[in-house]
Enzyme design. Sequence first.
Site, mmCIF file in Angstrom:
data_model
loop_
_atom_site.group_PDB
_atom_site.id
_atom_site.type_symbol
_atom_site.label_atom_id
_atom_site.label_comp_id
_atom_site.label_asym_id
_atom_site.label_seq_id
_atom_site.Cartn_x
_atom_site.Cartn_y
_atom_site.Cartn_z
ATOM 1 N N PRO A 75 41.623 38.164 36.287
ATOM 2 C CA PRO A 75 42.015 37.162 37.288
ATOM 3 C C PRO A 75 41.724 37.610 38.713
ATOM 4 O O PRO A 75 42.010 38.750 39.103
ATOM 5 C CB PRO A 75 43.516 37.004 37.054
ATOM 6 C CG PRO A 75 43.688 37.303 35.598
ATOM 7 C CD PRO A 75 42.708 38.413 35.319
ATOM 8 N N CYS A 76 41.152 36.677 39.487
ATOM 9 C CA CYS A 76 40.694 37.006 40.837
ATOM 10 C C CYS A 76 41.639 36.496 41.919
ATOM 11 O O CYS A 76 41.396 36.708 43.104
ATOM 12 C CB CYS A 76 39.302 36.428 41.085
ATOM 13 S SG CYS A 76 39.257 34.616 41.024
ATOM 14 N N ASN A 77 42.724 35.814 41.519
ATOM 15 C CA ASN A 77 43.591 35.149 42.504
ATOM 16 C C ASN A 77 43.992 36.052 43.656
ATOM 17 O O ASN A 77 43.981 35.637 44.825
ATOM 18 C CB ASN A 77 44.859 34.636 41.817
ATOM 19 C CG ASN A 77 44.572 33.841 40.564
ATOM 20 O OD1 ASN A 77 43.886 34.326 39.669
ATOM 21 N ND2 ASN A 77 45.082 32.628 40.478
#
Length: 337
Positions: A107-109
């Site tokens: 996840p890049c959030n």
Amino acid sequence: MTVRENHKNKISSFEQEPQNEKTILRLGELFCGPGGLALGAKRANVVKDGSEFEIEHAWASDYSNDSCRTYARNICPEPPETVICKDVCELNIQSLQPIDIFAYGFPCNDFSIVGEKKGFNGTFGPLYLYGIAVLNHFRPKIFVAENVGGLTSANDGGAFKKILTDLKDAGNGYLLTAHLYKFEDYGVPQTRHRLIIVGIDKTLGLRFRVPAPFTSNKPLTAREAIEEPPISKSTPNSERTHQSKTVVERLQYIKPGENAWNSKLPDNLRLNVKSAKMSQIYRRLHPDKPAYTITGSGGGGTHGYHWKEPRALTNRERARLQTFPDDFVFEGSKESV
């Protein structure tokens, strides 16, 4: 050269000792999404010095039910139970089948330049560690990790250095090649820039080489991707979004390539936003350029908008810009897709 020809996979092979029969490499994935990486892997076929190498699905996991259903339908309809729909924190890694290749777009959030940029201090930042656990348990020959370019600057650069160190030291140890790819240079009709880290088990004595760009001088355009060939109305995921009268009127003032902020909108159609002004809000594609980065949110004017018609793109048009073939069917509601 046609769009279909341009979209063919460009595969970088590495030296192997000649073998007399086909070698099957088993793929495992975390944060698999609908199956874009797996589709590319399935289509990859390398023949070198009389030896043939193919990649087959072993298992995949994601927490989104619609993503898992999409993955199972398109990648592994038999057996679909190898797609595990579960929070990665609850996944029993030891129960999974052995693999030769591991892929994960963690996840890049918390690393994205859009957002609060919390890095390791966020909810999603530390989730890359579950990939490290997979590498330590299965010791695959190869892994591929993908994330946003903002990863290199998160936590003042410390996050990227820590992740590289953990990846390098996992399993038997890996020789890493990290590179920020501009996808429009590789036949993708979209200015999507992503950091991809490829690791090869150091005991193999091999290192991945970054492939040379092949569409830098003449990238695929949004028009080519969406119109060549035309999309039939019967093609799955082609439902259109109902646009309000205000949105239609606003889009009629926005020229191709412009957005709600740099176009000349009448006062009654301007957005009353005082905080950060995202460049993609009601931004229309330019037909003769690659699309801007297609995001998964879709709300608040971020659907992506047609250059000529005053409407949001359909999910099939967005899928074309992501190079998914028309027979790749996405499960779930239009909004979920």
